[in-house]
Scaffold this active site. Structure first.
Site, short mmCIF file in Angstrom:
data_model
loop_
_atom_site.label_atom_id
_atom_site.label_comp_id
_atom_site.label_asym_id
_atom_site.label_seq_id
_atom_site.Cartn_x
_atom_site.Cartn_y
_atom_site.Cartn_z
N LYS A 147 -3.19 -1.46 7.11
CA LYS A 147 -4.20 -2.43 6.98
C LYS A 147 -5.03 -2.84 8.19
O LYS A 147 -6.31 -2.92 8.20
CB LYS A 147 -3.50 -3.83 6.43
N CYS B 92 2.85 -7.47 20.71
CA CYS B 92 1.87 -6.98 19.64
C CYS B 92 2.42 -7.61 18.33
O CYS B 92 3.34 -7.67 17.67
CB CYS B 92 1.70 -5.59 19.46
N HIS C 206 0.83 -1.34 0.12
CA HIS C 206 0.09 -0.02 0.11
C HIS C 206 0.89 1.20 -0.06
O HIS C 206 2.09 1.09 -0.11
CB HIS C 206 -1.17 0.14 1.19
N HIS D 229 -1.08 0.25 16.66
CA HIS D 229 -2.32 -0.42 15.91
C HIS D 229 -3.58 -0.35 16.89
O HIS D 229 -4.51 -0.44 16.30
CB HIS D 229 -1.91 -2.04 15.64
N CYS E 35 2.81 -5.42 15.30
CA CYS E 35 4.17 -4.93 15.17
C CYS E 35 5.35 -5.74 15.31
O CYS E 35 6.65 -5.56 15.12
CB CYS E 35 4.36 -4.09 16.44
N CYS F 67 -2.22 -1.84 21.79
CA CYS F 67 -0.90 -1.36 21.28
C CYS F 67 -0.82 0.06 20.75
O CYS F 67 -1.98 0.43 20.13
CB CYS F 67 -0.45 -2.09 19.94
N HIS G 262 4.08 1.51 2.12
CA HIS G 262 5.12 0.88 1.45
C HIS G 262 5.99 1.28 0.27
O HIS G 262 7.20 1.48 0.09
CB HIS G 262 4.58 -0.72 1.19
N LYS H 52 -2.59 6.84 11.00
CA LYS H 52 -1.69 5.97 10.43
C LYS H 52 -2.53 4.99 9.39
O LYS H 52 -3.56 4.41 9.69
CB LYS H 52 -0.82 5.34 11.09
N1 MSP Z 1 8.81 -6.07 8.43
C1 MSP Z 1 9.13 -4.78 9.20
C2 MSP Z 1 10.41 -3.99 8.69
C3 MSP Z 1 11.49 -4.95 8.79
S1 MSP Z 1 12.90 -3.99 8.17
C4 MSP Z 1 14.31 -5.08 8.71
C5 MSP Z 1 8.11 -3.83 9.00
N2 MSP Z 1 7.10 -3.87 7.81
S2 MSP Z 1 6.05 -3.03 7.29
O1 MSP Z 1 5.36 -3.97 6.18
O2 MSP Z 1 5.02 -3.11 8.42
O3 MSP Z 1 6.37 -1.87 7.41
C6 MSP Z 1 7.35 -1.35 6.41
C7 MSP Z 1 7.35 0.06 6.28
O4 MSP Z 1 6.28 0.74 5.56
C8 MSP Z 1 7.83 0.71 7.67
O5 MSP Z 1 8.83 1.57 7.27
C9 MSP Z 1 6.67 1.51 7.96
O6 MSP Z 1 6.82 2.85 8.52
C10 MSP Z 1 6.08 1.65 6.46
N3 MSP Z 1 4.73 2.37 6.55
C11 MSP Z 1 3.66 1.51 6.74
N4 MSP Z 1 2.53 2.20 6.84
C12 MSP Z 1 2.92 3.58 6.77
C13 MSP Z 1 2.28 4.67 6.37
N5 MSP Z 1 1.01 4.88 6.47
N6 MSP Z 1 2.91 5.93 6.12
C14 MSP Z 1 4.38 5.83 5.88
N7 MSP Z 1 5.01 4.60 5.87
C15 MSP Z 1 4.11 3.65 6.42
O7 MSP Z 1 7.67 -2.93 9.74
#
Ligand code: MSP
Length: 480
Positions: free
Chosen positions: A296, A127, A19, A147, A130, A144, A22, A293
């Site tokens: 999902k 959590c 999304h 979340h 997280c 959490c 990411h 934030k």
């Molecule tokens: N798997 C771990 C990261 C491990 S790195 C060794 C993780 N994954 S995640 O899929 O949940 O999120 C990855 C990244 O996406 C994070 O840096 C997170 O901040 C970013 N984002 C997820 N949702 C976001 C927003 N709504 N806005 C901006 N970035 C955010 O954490």
């Protein structure tokens, strides 16, 4: 010697399709990678997926799928999304890759042999969203803080990593390397927390088995964050030639929610393993809906295909980096996205290209000194790239686009037939095209073909060679 540049994104949980959140980190990493490439540096850009742990296991169970098959189906979706967004990564790492798993076990064994891992019992909260441990005081109503969902109470045998042992070394490192934690405003908060004291970290779990088994006790699987963080070195084949060439990472780009893992836990693991520390961890803010934030687990997301379908790839890339300072949160609105697409990309940039090219087709072009370019502070843009101030870079470039549009208006080349004015404008368009390339690569490539320049920072200094310039196709169609 050619300088190297190694940039990473977090590895994403493949529990669903990617999304906007990411996409944000990945686009920013791509911008930095492309910028460093046009500076002539040897760039390595790593991204990938974080596939072990309870969270992924539960997501697969919900769909009644075998976990490996579940992730195998999602990985192509990540790769397709990155392709659609014009992400030019060098390697896509998966934590289920055999070489990665082997390295995690090797590092665990090394840290264990050093005496930095011991057996104990973990009692506290967890959590799964997280994949993080919480103490009672971190929680809001046993939920959490990120979340807002109920956390799980755990009491189980676990191996611990002696994080507490590294408190002093970490503090020394932060003090010596002021820019390690960026942006600056995050630095103090981490320093304060580390100064308060560090608890040893539980690094193994026994109540599920979707993970890497500890090399010294196969009843335990490795904590997913210990596993995941190691991707930054397994992705460049530690300890082989590629690692030697690219490590230490120039920057780990991450979201602010995972700063603690990258600024505290990861350096401690590296110190314990005798590996040099990365140069910088940069934490960006969140994209929010009504200040919450986007994620999902909170229900409302905007995925990559939706994002692209609104305004197209380049406008989406542009918007995410322009609309909010990198480091701060930004509330997402489709209206604002469309407005920037229409007013800035279609009206300002699009019109400049189409006007100048069509004026050249009619009036020709004549070489002269480009005095107009003095209105653009290129050094400032270079500095802003060093500090990751993407919004300001784009602001600077677009102010110059305004200057160029005003120049056309005031010089009226269609009346005066002064084709030197059109040279100044074309040479300025060359500079604009090169500087915008990291952000909107496919548009920049179109402009470069149209005006006949190479996308390379060195070309900025060289006067544009005049080739055949014809009226350009429309770069951005306005959206109602
Ligand atoms: N798997 C771990 C990261 C491990 S790195 C060794 C993780 N994954 S995640 O899929 O949940 O999120 C990855 C990244 O996406 C994070 O840096 C997170 O901040 C970013 N984002 C997820 N949702 C976001 C927003 N709504 N806005 C901006 N970035 C955010 O954490």
């Amino acid at each position: 010697m050619v300088k190297k540049f190694y940039v990473t994104t977090p590895i994403y949980y493949p529990n669903d399709i990617p999304h906007i959140g990411h996409a944000y980190t990945t686009i920013a990493a791509d911008v930095l990678a492309r910028w460093n490439k046009i500076l002539g540096r040897d760039v390595f850009f790593l991204t990938g997926t974080d596939e072990h742990g309870k969270k992924i296991e539960s997501a697969a169970k919900k769909k009644r799928k075998n976990v490996k098959e579940f992730v195998d189906e999602l990985i192509p979706k990540f790769k397709e999304s990155w392709k659609k967004l014009d992400i030019e990564y060098d390697k896509f790492i998966r934590t289920t890759d055999k070489t990665h798993e082997e390295l995690v076990r090797k590092i665990l064994q090394r840290v264990f042999d050093k005496g930095d891992i011991y057996k104990g019992e973990y009692e506290g909260y967890y959590c799964t969203e997280c994949e993080a441990y919480y103490t009672e005081k971190d929680l809001e109503n046993y939920c959490c803080p990120i979340h807002k969902i109920k956390v799980e109470k755990l009491k189980e045998e676990s191996y611990f990593f002696r994080l507490s042992k590294y408190q002093k070394e970490l503090l020394n490192f932060y003090r010596k390397n002021e820019e390690f934690i960026s942006p600056k405003f995050h630095r103090q908060e981490i320093l304060n927390r580390v100064e308060e004291g560090l608890n040893d970290l539980s690094i193994s779990r026994t109540n599920f088995d979707w993970g890497i088994k500890l090399p010294f006790d196969d009843k335990h699987v490795c904590y997913v964050w210990f596993d995941a963080l190691t991707n930054y070195i397994s992705g460049i084949d530690y300890p082989k030639a590629k690692f030697k060439k690219y490590w230490p990472a120039d920057v780990h780009l991450i979201g602010k929610d995972i700063l603690w893992f990258h600024a505290v836990i990861w350096p401690a693991i590296l110190i314990s393993s005798g590996i040099e520390l990365p140069k910088k961890v940069f934490a960006h803010g969140w994209w929010t809906f009504d200040k919450e934030k986007i994620s999902k687990s909170r229900g409302r997301v905007i995925n990559v295909d939706e994002l692209i379908s609104i305004v197209g790839v380049d406008s989406a890339r542009y918007f995410l980096l322009r609309a909010t300072p990198f480091g701060q949160d930004g509330d997402f609105s489709e209206g604002a996205l469309i407005e920037r697409h229409n007013n800035e990309l279609a009206n300002k940039l699009g019109n400049l290209i189409s006007r100048v090219s069509s004026l050249i087709e009619k009036n020709g072009i004549k070489k002269t000194e480009n005095k107009l370019l003095k209105k653009l502070n290129i050094k400032r843009i270079e500095n802003l790239f060093e500090s990751y101030e993407f919004d300001k870079i784009l602001n600077e470039i677009f102010s110059f686009i305004d200057v160029c549009n005003e120049y056309v208006q005031s010089k009226k080349p269609w009346e005066t037939k002064d084709s030197r004015v059109l040279y100044e404008l074309s040479d300025s368009i060359k500079v604009i095209g090169i500087l915008l390339y990291p952000f909107i690569p496919s548009t920049s490539e179109k402009i470069s073909k149209q005006f006949g320049f190479k996308i390379d920072f060195k070309e900025i200094e060289k006067p544009l060679k005049i080739g055949k310039i014809k009226k350009a196709e429309i770069l951005f169609n306005k959206i109602k």
